[in-house]
Scaffold this active site. Sequence first.
Site, PDB file in Angstrom:
ATOM      1  N   THR A  27       0.873  -1.181   0.000  1.00  0.00           N
ATOM      2  CA  THR A  27       0.000   0.000   0.000  1.00  0.00           C
ATOM      3  C   THR A  27       0.903   1.222   0.000  1.00  0.00           C
ATOM      4  O   THR A  27       2.020   1.168   0.532  1.00  0.00           O
ATOM      5  CB  THR A  27      -0.896  -0.036   1.258  1.00  0.00           C
ATOM      6  OG1 THR A  27      -1.874  -1.047   1.075  1.00  0.00           O
ATOM      7  CG2 THR A  27      -1.580   1.298   1.533  1.00  0.00           C
ATOM      8  N   ARG A  42     -15.654  -4.925  -0.487  1.00  0.00           N
ATOM      9  CA  ARG A  42     -15.021  -4.481   0.767  1.00  0.00           C
ATOM     10  C   ARG A  42     -14.271  -3.167   0.517  1.00  0.00           C
ATOM     11  O   ARG A  42     -13.478  -3.062  -0.400  1.00  0.00           O
ATOM     12  CB  ARG A  42     -14.059  -5.559   1.255  1.00  0.00           C
ATOM     13  CG  ARG A  42     -13.311  -5.216   2.552  1.00  0.00           C
ATOM     14  CD  ARG A  42     -11.947  -4.632   2.291  1.00  0.00           C
ATOM     15  NE  ARG A  42     -11.143  -4.519   3.500  1.00  0.00           N
ATOM     16  CZ  ARG A  42      -9.950  -3.926   3.548  1.00  0.00           C
ATOM     17  NH1 ARG A  42      -9.427  -3.420   2.461  1.00  0.00           N
ATOM     18  NH2 ARG A  42      -9.290  -3.858   4.675  1.00  0.00           N
ATOM     19  N   GLY A  94     -11.738  -0.403   2.474  1.00  0.00           N
ATOM     20  CA  GLY A  94     -10.899  -0.326   3.667  1.00  0.00           C
ATOM     21  C   GLY A  94     -10.610   1.095   4.098  1.00  0.00           C
ATOM     22  O   GLY A  94     -11.181   2.070   3.598  1.00  0.00           O
ATOM     23  N   ASP A  95      -9.682   1.197   5.040  1.00  0.00           N
ATOM     24  CA  ASP A  95      -9.328   2.485   5.634  1.00  0.00           C
ATOM     25  C   ASP A  95      -8.763   3.489   4.644  1.00  0.00           C
ATOM     26  O   ASP A  95      -8.886   4.693   4.838  1.00  0.00           O
ATOM     27  CB  ASP A  95      -8.295   2.260   6.743  1.00  0.00           C
ATOM     28  CG  ASP A  95      -7.006   1.657   6.179  1.00  0.00           C
ATOM     29  OD1 ASP A  95      -7.064   0.513   5.675  1.00  0.00           O
ATOM     30  OD2 ASP A  95      -5.960   2.328   6.216  1.00  0.00           O
TER      31      ASP A  95
HETATM   32  N1  ASP Z   1      -4.852  -0.687   4.818  1.00  0.00           N
HETATM   33  C1  ASP Z   1      -5.061  -1.380   3.570  1.00  0.00           C
HETATM   34  C2  ASP Z   1      -6.451  -1.969   3.565  1.00  0.00           C
HETATM   35  O1  ASP Z   1      -6.808  -2.605   4.532  1.00  0.00           O
HETATM   36  C3  ASP Z   1      -4.076  -2.471   3.306  1.00  0.00           C
HETATM   37  C4  ASP Z   1      -2.634  -2.219   3.634  1.00  0.00           C
HETATM   38  O2  ASP Z   1      -2.272  -1.122   4.062  1.00  0.00           O
HETATM   39  O3  ASP Z   1      -1.824  -3.132   3.414  1.00  0.00           O
HETATM   40  O4  ASP Z   1      -7.130  -1.847   2.588  1.00  0.00           O
END
Ligand code: ASP
Length: 303
Positions: free
Chosen positions: A172, A200, A202-203
């Site tokens: 990421t 899904r 994510g953050d």
């Molecule tokens: N935070 C990212 C997510 O959960 C993944 C990551 O940072 O590796 O989508």
Amino acid sequence: MPSIIVHGGAGAAVADADEFRPGMRAAVSAGWAVLAGGGRALDAVEAAVRSLEDDERFNAGRGAVLTEDGTVEMDASIMEGDRLGCGAVGAVSRVANPITLARRVLDDSRHVLLVAHGAHAFARAAGLPECDPASLITERQRRRLAERRAATPGNTPSRTPGGARSGTLPGTVGATALDRHGTVAAATSTGGMLGKRPGRVGDSALIGCGTYADSSLGGVSCTGDGEAIIRVVLARRALEYLKEADDPDYAAKVSVDLLVEEGRGEGGLIVVDWRGRIGYAHSTPLMPVGWMTPTLGEPALPF
Ligand code: ASP
């Protein structure tokens, strides 16, 4: 004093961490070129993240991890800390640079977060080039999904809460910067987690969780277990720690403790404060980072 810090994702140690070095150097340099020329922090973080989205070794843009269906769904967000302007996209698959689409949401829409079909329609209306989702898929990521399927029949999650992200590789990407005008910006982009359920988000798409910037305090970009990061609203919380302690490194470390203890997950984050001081921390074995300030001759890449 302008400065920029960039991360390449929190994850397990890899045999050859050096494979991330050219990409990290290029990203810091792309962002620094903007800042050194007197440009805006917002443009600097977008340039840094774009350069990593274009590098298929990272889990963003081409080279993003695959969902359990073998498709790509990417999340990105960007924020400018003077007026708390923000833009974000979730579950997009038809743009090569999700961070630029997030930037357009910030600049040209009355919304903060657009997802999936609506985000693609907005991209088309904004004149951003559309790409074939298949062009984002790399052989390496196909192989990783196949390995994961073989190792986890029935697709049981590979990450247990509190687990050490042992099967998760770095990748990421994110950046945060301060410019000459005193503005702070932050940006994050990802393909999410390998083998995730389609839909899904994510953050990295969520302001306050994966990304936050407030020019009176600083900027933050997070990486790691997205569900855990969301639970503790990590990026915004990191700025509260920064306000209390006035020490970016300390704020980063305490934030990782929060992620591990209260969030029950693993990860890391980068911080720049309103004076241009930088900090970072991670609970995982590896998180590629790089930064540049006026006192350095070339980017620092201490990983
Ligand atoms: N935070 C990212 C997510 O959960 C993944 C990551 O940072 O590796 O989508």
